[in-house]
Write a protein that holds these residues in place. Sequence first.
Motif, PDB file in Angstrom:
ATOM      1  N   MET A 303       0.843  -1.196   0.000  1.00  0.00           N
ATOM      2  CA  MET A 303       0.000   0.000   0.000  1.00  0.00           C
ATOM      3  C   MET A 303       0.878   1.245   0.000  1.00  0.00           C
ATOM      4  SD  MET A 303      -2.897   1.230   2.752  1.00  0.00           S
ATOM      5  CE  MET A 303      -1.704   1.824   3.977  1.00  0.00           C
ATOM      6  N   SER A 304       0.612   2.151  -0.931  1.00  0.00           N
ATOM      7  CA  SER A 304       1.365   3.400  -0.992  1.00  0.00           C
ATOM      8  C   SER A 304       0.467   4.626  -0.831  1.00  0.00           C
ATOM      9  CB  SER A 304       2.116   3.497  -2.328  1.00  0.00           C
ATOM     10  OG  SER A 304       1.210   3.381  -3.417  1.00  0.00           O
ATOM     11  N   ALA A 305      -0.849   4.424  -0.941  1.00  0.00           N
ATOM     12  CA  ALA A 305      -1.803   5.521  -0.761  1.00  0.00           C
ATOM     13  C   ALA A 305      -3.089   4.951  -0.188  1.00  0.00           C
ATOM     14  CB  ALA A 305      -2.081   6.227  -2.091  1.00  0.00           C
ATOM     15  N   ALA A 306      -3.721   5.691   0.724  1.00  0.00           N
ATOM     16  CA  ALA A 306      -4.963   5.245   1.346  1.00  0.00           C
ATOM     17  C   ALA A 306      -5.984   6.373   1.302  1.00  0.00           C
ATOM     18  CB  ALA A 306      -4.723   4.799   2.780  1.00  0.00           C
ATOM     19  N   ILE A 307      -7.201   6.030   0.894  1.00  0.00           N
ATOM     20  CA  ILE A 307      -8.300   6.986   0.794  1.00  0.00           C
ATOM     21  C   ILE A 307      -9.401   6.544   1.753  1.00  0.00           C
ATOM     22  CG2 ILE A 307     -10.048   8.006  -0.736  1.00  0.00           C
ATOM     23  CD1 ILE A 307      -8.099   7.349  -3.088  1.00  0.00           C
ATOM     24  N   GLY A 308      -9.637   7.319   2.810  1.00  0.00           N
ATOM     25  CA  GLY A 308     -10.638   6.951   3.801  1.00  0.00           C
ATOM     26  C   GLY A 308     -12.015   7.472   3.437  1.00  0.00           C
ATOM     27  N   ASP A 309     -12.516   7.025   2.296  1.00  0.00           N
ATOM     28  CA  ASP A 309     -13.778   7.546   1.755  1.00  0.00           C
ATOM     29  C   ASP A 309     -14.426   6.451   0.920  1.00  0.00           C
ATOM     30  OD1 ASP A 309     -15.744   9.406   1.319  1.00  0.00           O
ATOM     31  OD2 ASP A 309     -14.634  10.552  -0.194  1.00  0.00           O
ATOM     32  N   PHE A 310     -15.028   5.448   1.602  1.00  0.00           N
ATOM     33  CA  PHE A 310     -15.550   4.266   0.901  1.00  0.00           C
ATOM     34  C   PHE A 310     -16.900   4.589   0.264  1.00  0.00           C
ATOM     35  CE2 PHE A 310     -16.904   0.101  -0.131  1.00  0.00           C
ATOM     36  CZ  PHE A 310     -15.815  -0.754  -0.055  1.00  0.00           C
ATOM     37  N   ASN A 311     -16.840   5.311  -0.826  1.00  0.00           N
ATOM     38  CA  ASN A 311     -18.029   5.647  -1.605  1.00  0.00           C
ATOM     39  C   ASN A 311     -17.572   5.944  -3.030  1.00  0.00           C
ATOM     40  OD1 ASN A 311     -16.956   8.274  -1.571  1.00  0.00           O
ATOM     41  ND2 ASN A 311     -18.143   8.827   0.243  1.00  0.00           N
TER      42      ASN A 311
END
Length: 335
Positions: A303-311
């Motif tokens: 993992m190199s990027a994480a987006i906390g927006d599961f939509n």
Amino acid sequence: MSDASRMAAIGSFGGAPIDDPAALQDVEIAVPELRPHDILVRVQAVSVNPVDVKQRRSLPPSTIPTVLGFDASGVVEAVGPEVSDYVAGDEVWYAGDISRQGSNAQWQAVDERIVGRKPKTLSHQEAAALPLTTITAWETLFERFRLTRDSTGDLLVLGAAGGVGSIMIQLAKALTRVRVIATASRDDSRDWALQMGADVVINHHDLRAQALEVAPDGIDYLFSPHSQGNIETYAAIVAPFGEITAIDEPPGMDLLPLKEKSIAWHWELMFTRALFGYDLSYQQSLLNATAELVDAGTLRSTMSAAIGDFNAAGIREAHRQVESGRMIGKVVVHR
């Protein structure tokens, strides 16, 4: 949600550009029904792969949403009548089945035989980065190339800073004795490949000259995610009786230049087992083996990027990053 038979999901309504509203939308659909060997997973995190983008772009226009997504990490919510390996509450990871509804949803039904136990030392988002690329890399190394712990020689990994390359380097270094030669063209991707464990990094824009410089007797094993226009180069840099495994499918590709050296060409599609119901538990076994290697500190998440927006907005941004062609490692979307 008020209706237990319905769930939130991200749907695609056709092969629209990523900024078109039809590309990805928040929708409500029916909770999937379980087949006998299915588990119902409450999805906590997913990652977006090039195959997600490819599938989205190829969808015909429709008024019925297609739920995309393969990689997932989550918690078992319910099990089918013939499930023997999991119970509600188990944390799992998997790459899914291209012929079924995807992971970009609140819940997903998936055959237990292609599901592994999530590494205990990883968060759901860290875990979601790995399954699809790990299966692809594992099947390439240990089924297509038939490598073992005693195998030596040179393995050339093209696009080494991408998702598959990132874990293939790690697996090859952990479970074989081959020298790993990686390709990268930017400083950041070169640094990433070295962090993953590559022995040598060369520039794929000068592939023929640089490969022959570091391996003058030829490459023994070559992993090809981008084969278009490269067959003549492969014929020049691969050793006699060497082997190539490709994951792409460029139209009209001519493999005859490989014949003179008796170079073997393999295809790798990690969905083959699920599509044909063939030896499904192999993928469960390799995911469990990978989890043990992760928990032992031998392998790391890519993992190199994480987006906390599961939509839809979060998945759209992840697709945008993958489409840029400059991704290093994996981008994850999580709750």
